[in-house]
Design a protein around this motif. Sequence first.
Motif, PDB file in Angstrom:
ATOM      1  N   ARG A 144       0.826  -1.208   0.000  1.00  0.00           N
ATOM      2  CA  ARG A 144       0.000   0.000   0.000  1.00  0.00           C
ATOM      3  C   ARG A 144       0.861   1.260   0.000  1.00  0.00           C
ATOM      4  O   ARG A 144       0.569   2.220  -0.718  1.00  0.00           O
ATOM      5  CB  ARG A 144      -0.941  -0.003   1.212  1.00  0.00           C
ATOM      6  CG  ARG A 144      -2.003  -1.098   1.177  1.00  0.00           C
ATOM      7  CD  ARG A 144      -3.031  -0.889   2.268  1.00  0.00           C
ATOM      8  NE  ARG A 144      -3.986  -1.989   2.309  1.00  0.00           N
ATOM      9  CZ  ARG A 144      -3.929  -2.992   3.168  1.00  0.00           C
ATOM     10  NH1 ARG A 144      -2.963  -3.038   4.079  1.00  0.00           N
ATOM     11  NH2 ARG A 144      -4.833  -3.964   3.143  1.00  0.00           N
ATOM     12  N   ARG A 145       1.907   1.258   0.799  1.00  0.00           N
ATOM     13  CA  ARG A 145       2.802   2.420   0.818  1.00  0.00           C
ATOM     14  C   ARG A 145       3.475   2.603  -0.536  1.00  0.00           C
ATOM     15  O   ARG A 145       3.648   3.723  -1.012  1.00  0.00           O
ATOM     16  CB  ARG A 145       3.848   2.254   1.929  1.00  0.00           C
ATOM     17  CG  ARG A 145       3.290   2.395   3.334  1.00  0.00           C
ATOM     18  CD  ARG A 145       4.399   2.600   4.354  1.00  0.00           C
ATOM     19  NE  ARG A 145       5.293   1.462   4.419  1.00  0.00           N
ATOM     20  CZ  ARG A 145       5.112   0.433   5.246  1.00  0.00           C
ATOM     21  NH1 ARG A 145       4.051   0.394   6.040  1.00  0.00           N
ATOM     22  NH2 ARG A 145       5.984  -0.568   5.277  1.00  0.00           N
ATOM     23  N   HIS A 148       1.042   4.025  -3.079  1.00  0.00           N
ATOM     24  CA  HIS A 148       0.836   5.452  -2.798  1.00  0.00           C
ATOM     25  C   HIS A 148       2.018   6.276  -3.298  1.00  0.00           C
ATOM     26  O   HIS A 148       1.836   7.352  -3.868  1.00  0.00           O
ATOM     27  CB  HIS A 148       0.630   5.659  -1.292  1.00  0.00           C
ATOM     28  CG  HIS A 148       0.449   7.100  -0.903  1.00  0.00           C
ATOM     29  ND1 HIS A 148      -0.704   7.805  -1.158  1.00  0.00           N
ATOM     30  CD2 HIS A 148       1.308   7.973  -0.300  1.00  0.00           C
ATOM     31  CE1 HIS A 148      -0.561   9.053  -0.722  1.00  0.00           C
ATOM     32  NE2 HIS A 148       0.646   9.178  -0.191  1.00  0.00           N
ATOM     33  N   SER A 149       3.222   5.761  -3.129  1.00  0.00           N
ATOM     34  CA  SER A 149       4.415   6.521  -3.510  1.00  0.00           C
ATOM     35  C   SER A 149       4.540   6.713  -5.016  1.00  0.00           C
ATOM     36  O   SER A 149       5.141   7.672  -5.485  1.00  0.00           O
ATOM     37  CB  SER A 149       5.686   5.836  -2.974  1.00  0.00           C
ATOM     38  OG  SER A 149       5.941   4.632  -3.680  1.00  0.00           O
ATOM     39  N   SER A 153      -3.818   4.379  -6.969  1.00  0.00           N
ATOM     40  CA  SER A 153      -4.848   4.208  -5.947  1.00  0.00           C
ATOM     41  C   SER A 153      -5.528   2.864  -6.148  1.00  0.00           C
ATOM     42  O   SER A 153      -5.601   2.342  -7.259  1.00  0.00           O
ATOM     43  CB  SER A 153      -5.887   5.332  -6.035  1.00  0.00           C
ATOM     44  OG  SER A 153      -6.491   5.340  -7.310  1.00  0.00           O
TER      45      SER A 153
END
Length: 210
Positions: A144-145, A148-149, A153
């Motif tokens: 997830r990180r 996001h980076s 989405s």
Amino acid sequence: MTAAPVFDVAAPTAAPLPILTARPTEATTTIVIGSGFSGLAMAAELNRQGIKAIVVDCSAPNLAAPVTGGISLDAMGERSEILRLLEHYAHRHDLDIRPATRALGIRHTPAATPAGRQWEVQTATGTLTAHSIVFTRGALSQLRRMLHSVGISTGQGLGAAMHSLGLYLIGVGELAVPTTQETLHQAKRAGASISARVASRNTAAVPAAV
């Protein structure tokens, strides 16, 4: 008047600073994050496809017992037996499994050439570089990180967006823990996709005949 000399504020008796040595960098084709059942299944499938891989563990140990999602005791027994076979396969084929090495950080580094590796995984002992990364259930927070980076989405089209960057997820389904057969199918599909990427990259790296 002559200006007074400027001295270091450190005490003259202080020990000299240690010389920092560069941590080693290892290159491979695929990094698998998570050394449990899903990670071993993925490593075995990649080995059958002739693809080099390094398996490391997640950034934090998963101390909680996994939710079975209603899987029967017979199914869990089957999973344990297949896990034993996967461990034997990994040992017999000398697969690069590193359960004591944790993925502490992941960075996307767009490659300048098709042959360049676009992912870096930081560990306590060095840096691993690869074309693709496979995340397992235990590494979901890291995935997830990472998404996001790079501006991705969750939602419709997530799988295609991940695959375009060489990212894969196995060991996750409608159940908290998917069935053994579904996990093995996920590993097979991811292995086929990674193998196709390798073939495409090798083709692009070969200069056209004059």
